[in-house]
Write a protein that holds these residues in place. Sequence first.
Motif, PDB file in Angstrom:
ATOM      1  N   ILE A 154      34.050  29.429  28.392  1.00 16.37           N
ATOM      2  CA  ILE A 154      32.845  29.991  28.040  1.00 16.37           C
ATOM      3  C   ILE A 154      32.267  31.686  27.578  1.00 16.37           C
ATOM      4  O   ILE A 154      31.511  31.967  27.192  1.00 16.37           O
ATOM      5  CB  ILE A 154      31.768  29.918  30.257  1.00 16.37           C
ATOM      6  N   LEU A 155      33.652  32.331  27.972  1.00 14.37           N
ATOM      7  CA  LEU A 155      33.445  33.464  27.049  1.00 14.37           C
ATOM      8  C   LEU A 155      35.407  33.669  27.550  1.00 14.37           C
ATOM      9  O   LEU A 155      36.137  34.022  28.192  1.00 14.37           O
ATOM     10  CB  LEU A 155      33.169  34.077  28.439  1.00 14.37           C
TER      11      LEU A 155
ATOM     12  N   LYS B 195      48.094  39.455  28.444  1.00 20.01           N
ATOM     13  CA  LYS B 195      48.533  39.831  27.252  1.00 20.01           C
ATOM     14  C   LYS B 195      47.287  40.983  26.904  1.00 20.01           C
ATOM     15  O   LYS B 195      47.156  41.067  25.604  1.00 20.01           O
ATOM     16  CB  LYS B 195      48.954  39.332  26.683  1.00 20.01           C
ATOM     17  N   GLY B 196      46.507  41.408  27.841  1.00 17.82           N
ATOM     18  CA  GLY B 196      45.623  41.835  27.568  1.00 17.82           C
ATOM     19  C   GLY B 196      43.840  40.809  26.784  1.00 17.82           C
ATOM     20  O   GLY B 196      42.459  41.344  26.142  1.00 17.82           O
ATOM     21  N   CYS B 197      44.117  39.450  26.697  1.00 18.23           N
ATOM     22  CA  CYS B 197      42.980  38.526  27.127  1.00 18.23           C
ATOM     23  C   CYS B 197      42.385  38.194  27.787  1.00 18.23           C
ATOM     24  O   CYS B 197      43.186  37.372  28.198  1.00 18.23           O
ATOM     25  CB  CYS B 197      43.408  37.687  25.785  1.00 18.23           C
ATOM     26  N   LEU B 198      40.913  37.927  28.116  1.00 19.03           N
ATOM     27  CA  LEU B 198      39.986  36.689  29.127  1.00 19.03           C
ATOM     28  C   LEU B 198      39.697  36.383  29.201  1.00 19.03           C
ATOM     29  O   LEU B 198      38.659  36.057  27.659  1.00 19.03           O
ATOM     30  CB  LEU B 198      39.387  38.581  29.632  1.00 19.03           C
ATOM     31  N   GLU B 199      40.130  34.721  29.092  1.00 17.12           N
ATOM     32  CA  GLU B 199      38.780  33.218  29.202  1.00 17.12           C
ATOM     33  C   GLU B 199      38.612  32.828  30.071  1.00 17.12           C
ATOM     34  O   GLU B 199      39.109  32.344  31.275  1.00 17.12           O
ATOM     35  CB  GLU B 199      39.946  32.734  28.328  1.00 17.12           C
TER      36      GLU B 199
ATOM     37  N   GLY C 120      35.464  37.517  40.504  1.00  8.85           N
ATOM     38  CA  GLY C 120      36.181  36.024  41.887  1.00  8.85           C
ATOM     39  C   GLY C 120      34.732  35.137  42.749  1.00  8.85           C
ATOM     40  O   GLY C 120      34.616  34.492  42.872  1.00  8.85           O
ATOM     41  N   MET C 121      33.704  36.058  42.507  1.00  6.61           N
ATOM     42  CA  MET C 121      32.417  35.359  42.062  1.00  6.61           C
ATOM     43  C   MET C 121      32.345  33.780  41.543  1.00  6.61           C
ATOM     44  O   MET C 121      32.221  33.070  41.734  1.00  6.61           O
ATOM     45  CB  MET C 121      31.578  35.834  42.389  1.00  6.61           C
ATOM     46  N   LEU C 122      33.008  34.036  39.540  1.00  8.85           N
ATOM     47  CA  LEU C 122      33.079  33.200  39.188  1.00  8.85           C
ATOM     48  C   LEU C 122      34.146  31.976  39.677  1.00  8.85           C
ATOM     49  O   LEU C 122      34.054  31.223  39.796  1.00  8.85           O
ATOM     50  CB  LEU C 122      33.830  33.536  37.886  1.00  8.85           C
TER      51      LEU C 122
ATOM     52  N   LYS D  33      41.301  42.892  26.325  1.00 11.35           N
ATOM     53  CA  LYS D  33      40.881  44.498  27.206  1.00 11.35           C
ATOM     54  C   LYS D  33      41.043  45.347  26.838  1.00 11.35           C
ATOM     55  O   LYS D  33      41.553  45.984  25.777  1.00 11.35           O
ATOM     56  CB  LYS D  33      41.593  44.516  28.221  1.00 11.35           C
ATOM     57  N   LYS D  34      40.078  47.126  26.931  1.00 13.05           N
ATOM     58  CA  LYS D  34      40.113  47.932  26.307  1.00 13.05           C
ATOM     59  C   LYS D  34      39.682  49.208  27.349  1.00 13.05           C
ATOM     60  O   LYS D  34      39.016  48.673  28.284  1.00 13.05           O
ATOM     61  CB  LYS D  34      39.006  48.092  25.321  1.00 13.05           C
ATOM     62  N   GLU D  35      40.625  49.459  27.039  1.00 13.60           N
ATOM     63  CA  GLU D  35      40.840  50.672  27.961  1.00 13.60           C
ATOM     64  C   GLU D  35      40.712  50.706  29.612  1.00 13.60           C
ATOM     65  O   GLU D  35      39.828  50.806  30.533  1.00 13.60           O
ATOM     66  CB  GLU D  35      39.557  51.702  28.029  1.00 13.60           C
ATOM     67  N   GLY D  36      41.480  49.471  30.131  1.00  5.09           N
ATOM     68  CA  GLY D  36      41.199  48.738  31.320  1.00  5.09           C
ATOM     69  C   GLY D  36      40.708  47.812  31.656  1.00  5.09           C
ATOM     70  O   GLY D  36      40.090  47.514  32.395  1.00  5.09           O
ATOM     71  N   LEU D  37      39.159  47.387  31.419  1.00  9.48           N
ATOM     72  CA  LEU D  37      38.126  46.394  31.104  1.00  9.48           C
ATOM     73  C   LEU D  37      38.226  45.595  30.165  1.00  9.48           C
ATOM     74  O   LEU D  37      38.533  45.550  28.632  1.00  9.48           O
ATOM     75  CB  LEU D  37      36.867  47.431  31.021  1.00  9.48           C
ATOM     76  N   TYR D  38      37.846  44.350  30.747  1.00 12.80           N
ATOM     77  CA  TYR D  38      36.893  43.419  29.990  1.00 12.80           C
ATOM     78  C   TYR D  38      35.385  43.194  29.325  1.00 12.80           C
ATOM     79  O   TYR D  38      34.542  43.046  30.476  1.00 12.80           O
ATOM     80  CB  TYR D  38      37.449  42.365  29.933  1.00 12.80           C
TER      81      TYR D  38
END
Length: 123
Positions: free
Chosen positions: A89-90, A77-81, A64-66, A94-99
């Motif tokens: 940038i990054l 689908k389990g991938c964050l960009e 949210g801050m970003l 996702k692994k066990e509900g967390l990136y």
Amino acid sequence: MTSKKNWFVECKSENGDSVYMENNQECEIVGVGLVLLKLSNNKEVLLKGVRHVPKLKRNIISLGMLDDIGYSIHAEKGCLEIVKQDRVILTRRKKEGLYIARKVNRSKYALVSKSEKDNELEL
């Protein structure tokens, strides 16, 4: 948020505020400041407004801050960009509900003024 005091290149004391974890545990915020990270791809990222929370067991970056400061966040689908000005940038899976951002190392340098083209990315 981080518990790692030595990651801060600048930190101002702050008393009275707390954050609550998923299990409703209250954790005191003892300071707010700047953290300069060196990522595994040799990019440097300056995080502003980082809370120092000694009781944390993991470091947390607020999406949210970003978003508030101009980054685009895409998750599917389990991938964050995370993107800023058409630059990725990054990316994380996702692994066990967390990136989880692995291989993020505290920069060895003091806070320096570099331009984005020299790989410092200001968050």
